[in-house]
Design a protein around this motif. Structure first.
Motif, PDB file in Angstrom:
ATOM      1  N   HIS A 151      49.120  28.120  22.158  1.00 26.86           N
ATOM      2  CA  HIS A 151      48.702  27.834  20.802  1.00 26.86           C
ATOM      3  C   HIS A 151      48.698  29.195  20.150  1.00 26.86           C
ATOM      4  CE1 HIS A 151      46.751  23.754  21.119  1.00 26.86           C
ATOM      5  NE2 HIS A 151      48.193  23.479  21.448  1.00 26.86           N
TER       6      HIS A 151
ATOM      7  N   GLU B 178      47.894  31.675  16.745  1.00 29.03           N
ATOM      8  CA  GLU B 178      47.001  31.313  15.460  1.00 29.03           C
ATOM      9  C   GLU B 178      47.846  30.996  14.116  1.00 29.03           C
ATOM     10  OE1 GLU B 178      43.578  33.763  13.182  1.00 29.03           O
ATOM     11  OE2 GLU B 178      44.443  34.596  14.803  1.00 29.03           O
ATOM     12  N   THR B 179      47.273  30.095  13.256  1.00 22.81           N
ATOM     13  CA  THR B 179      47.845  29.669  12.299  1.00 22.81           C
ATOM     14  C   THR B 179      47.780  30.287  11.023  1.00 22.81           C
ATOM     15  OG1 THR B 179      48.087  27.362  13.316  1.00 22.81           O
ATOM     16  CG2 THR B 179      48.367  27.650  10.827  1.00 22.81           C
TER      17      THR B 179
ATOM     18  N   LYS C 159      47.911  30.160   6.886  1.00 24.25           N
ATOM     19  CA  LYS C 159      48.122  28.853   6.034  1.00 24.25           C
ATOM     20  C   LYS C 159      48.777  29.606   4.636  1.00 24.25           C
ATOM     21  CE  LYS C 159      44.999  25.627   7.906  1.00 24.25           C
ATOM     22  NZ  LYS C 159      43.621  25.047   7.413  1.00 24.25           N
TER      23      LYS C 159
ATOM     24  N   ASP D  58      57.954  35.051   7.224  1.00 19.44           N
ATOM     25  CA  ASP D  58      58.055  34.415   8.684  1.00 19.44           C
ATOM     26  C   ASP D  58      58.387  35.308   9.661  1.00 19.44           C
ATOM     27  OD1 ASP D  58      58.113  31.078   9.944  1.00 19.44           O
ATOM     28  OD2 ASP D  58      59.877  32.609  10.677  1.00 19.44           O
TER      29      ASP D  58
ATOM     30  N   THR E 223      55.613  35.951  12.607  1.00 23.11           N
ATOM     31  CA  THR E 223      55.919  35.343  13.783  1.00 23.11           C
ATOM     32  C   THR E 223      56.128  36.316  14.928  1.00 23.11           C
ATOM     33  OG1 THR E 223      58.032  35.134  13.168  1.00 23.11           O
ATOM     34  CG2 THR E 223      56.653  33.059  13.010  1.00 23.11           C
TER      35      THR E 223
ATOM     36  N   TYR F 119      51.855  34.736  15.205  1.00 23.99           N
ATOM     37  CA  TYR F 119      51.467  33.709  14.176  1.00 23.99           C
ATOM     38  C   TYR F 119      52.478  32.559  14.141  1.00 23.99           C
ATOM     39  CZ  TYR F 119      47.487  36.626  12.793  1.00 23.99           C
ATOM     40  OH  TYR F 119      46.423  37.533  12.774  1.00 23.99           O
ATOM     41  N   GLU F 120      51.696  31.304  13.846  1.00 25.40           N
ATOM     42  CA  GLU F 120      52.433  30.189  13.175  1.00 25.40           C
ATOM     43  C   GLU F 120      52.153  29.923  12.005  1.00 25.40           C
ATOM     44  OE1 GLU F 120      51.348  26.764  15.601  1.00 25.40           O
ATOM     45  OE2 GLU F 120      52.524  27.525  17.256  1.00 25.40           O
ATOM     46  N   LEU F 121      53.220  29.813  11.127  1.00 22.84           N
ATOM     47  CA  LEU F 121      52.987  29.465   9.525  1.00 22.84           C
ATOM     48  C   LEU F 121      53.052  28.175   9.153  1.00 22.84           C
ATOM     49  CD1 LEU F 121      54.012  32.575  10.186  1.00 22.84           C
ATOM     50  CD2 LEU F 121      54.709  32.477   7.678  1.00 22.84           C
ATOM     51  N   GLU F 122      52.175  27.905   8.576  1.00 24.16           N
ATOM     52  CA  GLU F 122      51.745  26.446   7.856  1.00 24.16           C
ATOM     53  C   GLU F 122      52.085  26.614   6.438  1.00 24.16           C
ATOM     54  OE1 GLU F 122      48.853  22.600   7.598  1.00 24.16           O
ATOM     55  OE2 GLU F 122      48.276  24.395   8.733  1.00 24.16           O
ATOM     56  N   TYR F 123      53.109  25.843   5.677  1.00 26.87           N
ATOM     57  CA  TYR F 123      53.136  26.051   4.602  1.00 26.87           C
ATOM     58  C   TYR F 123      52.612  24.840   3.489  1.00 26.87           C
ATOM     59  CZ  TYR F 123      56.706  29.564   6.179  1.00 26.87           C
ATOM     60  OH  TYR F 123      57.066  30.546   6.606  1.00 26.87           O
TER      61      TYR F 123
ATOM     62  N   CYS G  16      44.223  27.931   1.406  1.00 26.28           N
ATOM     63  CA  CYS G  16      45.429  28.737   2.144  1.00 26.28           C
ATOM     64  C   CYS G  16      44.960  30.563   2.255  1.00 26.28           C
ATOM     65  CB  CYS G  16      46.405  28.904   1.136  1.00 26.28           C
ATOM     66  SG  CYS G  16      47.572  27.325   1.065  1.00 26.28           S
TER      67      CYS G  16
END
Length: 265
Positions: free
Chosen positions: A21, A23-24, A26, A54, A58, A62-66, A83
């Motif tokens: 996992h 961290e995201t 936003k 990105d 990344t 990090y993971e990116l949520e759009y 966001c």
């Protein structure tokens, strides 16, 4: 034995999230091709700036949520902490209204106007706007490029000559067609965006791009929400700043070529 298996299963289930996992982050952004693009089933590309963002985040885990939203809504979502950031916003005095700017800009864009082909009009200052119907979008801020131009748009006395075009993902396309259909006369934007949309809509016979544009370049930077704890927010800004600097040169040119554009630096 059953108790041992249950304990092992618990350990596996407990340890895996820590490994997998990230961290995201936003990200709210609006449709502004080719810089930022809402993807579709047939075209998954998100644009130059989103590809850049990105790659930078990344690489830091990090993971990116759009969240694909109109600009005005995106600004509100950042200010309210829904966001974490928005990747491009014109640099202005708006810092302190729920967000802060990163230090490194995305780009410094030359602006231009689009008008009907054959129209002799050219921008020579705010007096040249007299009698012309101009299009813009909700929440769009031109003050960093021309305070006079922004004041013209905001002045209630000019309301009958200013068309604010709202929408989800096709505002610039609609403005181009409104100019073609004689509903408005002109529109100012990033020169690269105008060229990209003109080519994509195949409107060269009906419209033309004219220069000079507004007095100053359009300088855009990412913004980060003040709802983020200060230390964490500064770390995100530092990641962007380092990453953007590392992309100067060949990496930047490669991203631009992906969308068929170049930028004069």
């Amino acid at each position: 034995m059953l108790r041992l298996l249950s304990f092992v299963t618990f350990l596996v289930g407990f340890s895996l999230p820590g490994v997998s996992h990230a961290e995201t982050l936003k990200v709210c952004y609006d449709q502004w091709p080719p810089m930022t693009i809402f993807p579709s089933e047939g075209s998954p590309a998100r644009g130059v700036i989103i590809d850049m963002l990105d790659a930078i985040f990344t690489s830091e885990g990090y993971e990116l949520e759009y969240f694909e939203v109109p600009l005005a809504r995106g600004l509100d979502m950042v200010a309210n902490g829904i966001c974490d950031m928005l990747p491009e916003n014109p640099v202005s005095d708006a810092t302190g209204k729920g967000f802060v700017y990163a230090n490194q800009e995305t780009f410094s864009y030359t602006t231009a106007f689009v008008i009907r082909r054959g129209d002799p009009w050219r921008y020579t200052g705010i007096k040249s706007m007299a009698g012309k119907h101009v299009a813009t979008g909700p929440g769009w801020d031109y003050s960093s490029m021309s305070a006079d131009y922004q004041n013209y748009l905001d002045d209630p006395e000019n309301a009958s000559f200013v068309e604010v075009v709202a929408g989800y993902d096709d505002v610039v396309d609609r403005i181009f067609n409104m100019i073609k259909g004689n509903r408005v006369d002109l529109y100012a934007d990033n020169d690269l965006v105008l060229q990209y949309v003109m080519k994509r809509l195949n409107l060269d016979d009906a419209l033309q791009i004219v220069r000079p544009g507004l007095e100053k370049n359009l300088v855009e930077k990412p913004i980060f929400s003040t709802k983020i704890p200060p230390e964490k927010r500064q770390n995100l800004i530092n990641i962007w700043d380092r990453g953007r600097l590392s992309m100067k040169g060949d990496k930047e040119k490669s991203l631009l070529r992906k969308y068929g554009i170049t930028v004069e630096q």
